[in-house]
Motif scaffolding. Sequence first.
Motif, mmCIF file in Angstrom:
data_model
loop_
_atom_site.group_PDB
_atom_site.id
_atom_site.type_symbol
_atom_site.label_atom_id
_atom_site.label_comp_id
_atom_site.label_asym_id
_atom_site.label_seq_id
_atom_site.Cartn_x
_atom_site.Cartn_y
_atom_site.Cartn_z
ATOM 1 N N VAL A 58 -37.618 4.024 -91.433
ATOM 2 C CA VAL A 58 -39.117 3.812 -90.815
ATOM 3 C C VAL A 58 -39.361 2.818 -89.687
ATOM 4 N N PRO A 59 -40.318 3.357 -88.801
ATOM 5 C CA PRO A 59 -40.392 2.358 -87.688
ATOM 6 C C PRO A 59 -41.026 1.054 -88.009
ATOM 7 N N ASP A 60 -41.061 0.214 -87.260
ATOM 8 C CA ASP A 60 -41.800 -1.141 -87.176
ATOM 9 C C ASP A 60 -41.403 -2.106 -88.345
ATOM 10 N N PHE A 447 -23.006 3.654 -83.236
ATOM 11 C CA PHE A 447 -22.240 4.047 -84.145
ATOM 12 C C PHE A 447 -22.570 3.081 -85.613
ATOM 13 N N SER A 448 -24.075 2.910 -85.872
ATOM 14 C CA SER A 448 -24.521 2.214 -86.861
ATOM 15 C C SER A 448 -25.057 3.276 -87.871
ATOM 16 N N GLU A 449 -24.927 2.940 -89.229
ATOM 17 C CA GLU A 449 -25.173 3.819 -90.327
ATOM 18 C C GLU A 449 -26.734 3.491 -90.761
ATOM 19 N N ALA A 450 -27.173 2.350 -90.084
ATOM 20 C CA ALA A 450 -28.702 2.107 -90.416
ATOM 21 C C ALA A 450 -29.373 1.615 -89.296
ATOM 22 N N PRO A 451 -29.722 2.532 -88.306
ATOM 23 C CA PRO A 451 -30.490 1.868 -87.135
ATOM 24 C C PRO A 451 -31.816 1.423 -87.594
ATOM 25 N N GLU A 452 -32.342 0.124 -86.950
ATOM 26 C CA GLU A 452 -33.510 -0.337 -87.321
ATOM 27 C C GLU A 452 -34.490 0.512 -86.877
ATOM 28 N N GLU A 453 -34.732 1.251 -85.977
ATOM 29 C CA GLU A 453 -35.553 2.034 -85.401
ATOM 30 C C GLU A 453 -35.014 3.281 -84.972
#
Length: 509
Positions: A58-60, A447-453
């Motif tokens: 989720v964003p933010d 290449f990230s499996e858990a982007p922050e946004e």
Amino acid sequence: MTRKRSKILIIDNENDDVELLEAMLSSDYEVIKAYSGCKGLEIAIAESPDMIILDIMVPDITGHELCRTLKNNERTKLIPILMLTSLAEREEKIKSLEEGADDFLNKPISHMEILSRVQSLLKIKHLQENIIQERNQAYQYLDAAGTIIVIINTDTEIVFANQKSCDIFDWEKKDISGKSWIDFIPEDGCESRKQDLLDTLSGKVEPPEYYERLVVTKNADGTFSECMILWHDVILKDSEGNITGIIRSGEDTTERKIIEEELSKANEKLQISHKLKDEFLANINHELRTPLISIKGFSDLLYNERLGDLNEHQKKTMESVVRNSERLQHLIESLFYVNEMQNETIKYTFSLINIRKILEIIKKDMSPQIDQKGIEVTTDISDSLSPVHGNARYIESVLMHLLGNAIKYTPSGRKISILASEENGEIHIVIKDTGKGIPKEMLTHIFSEAPEEETKCDICYCSQDYGLIICKKIIEAHRGTIGINSEVEQGTEIYVKLPVFVDKGPICT
């Protein structure tokens, strides 16, 4: 009387995903929606939903951080949280559970699976609520101590039992006083527990700080049952230090044991479900590969004119069939690679491979897509590249995926460059396109499996490309590295570095 519908809060910024979940759940539950983490936190505190379905991206505010915040809040800490993710990395699942998530699901989500998980978590929550409600109700009628308190003398006789004890054992105070504590020990293990009690009363052993034991209780119809109690003992002594008895305080943990057993059974069912999934994929693997081998084999025979001459149109058609059967094979292999990656059962068969030859093959195989878009592909591949020790099939899949992305995001009429050289004991492979490029803030998530946004745009790689994550896993398994450089409107280049094989040997083609 109609039972009140459970309230489920969905926190996800993807409209399509929210609408899908709402369609799956709205017939049985009241659905509340939030499209950002902060809004979801606000609604959770204000509405106190029965359950929260939380997307990890989720964003933010990250899904992990939001989960931790909810579990640390007194108003929301008991609300079960089901984490949703499109990522299959085991570490992400562990992190979700460490932050307090009660369960997780990988996207895409099936109707039956989401209903099963929701029902299980709500059932557990309702059991917890019932326990809390019964405990709170019982507290209203407790006497001052609010817990089981029994005093036992050195002859094992009960000299005092508070009202709570009588309620638990279902004995009147006048009847329980004077009875031997041994009468409340179940027959199974009675002798050893009797000896433990006598040793404690004689001072031979110190009682443990806390321990669980079954006690015999009386039913209303005169029959007897057993109840699990968490006990704490305090030794009573006179002024001369002689033991005079034991104050035994306890708490009924029977219902907790029941819940633990139910959770254990639920976990067993989950393990069976995972096993069935693995068996299903293993069967599908066989069922898909068997006809594909036949299709590919006969296609090759036709294309190579082993079964008769082809005219120009037939030859071109069969070329497309052969090419797409190979693409299908790569897709199937990627599917089972992901499953093996989840189960940590990937096995690589390494041999000496020729990177130059692999690059030439994938360029030739993808020439129809290149020609269709009118893209010019230039190559600068050293003639003297050392062999690499690796798995040819997986390395070919990586380079094919990278070239496919370059073709996909390069506008018609522009160029793609393929470069390969040897430097400092490594093979450097660079695939550079002339597309729109990628914003700097997105590069760390490629290449990230858990982007922050997640940002909505039509620029290359903005949406999560799980193929790139697989590429990274494969390259790292070969002790190599993969990275990306890009600027908006300046194109994108992805580079791969693989260590060369020091001892020159026969090259696997």
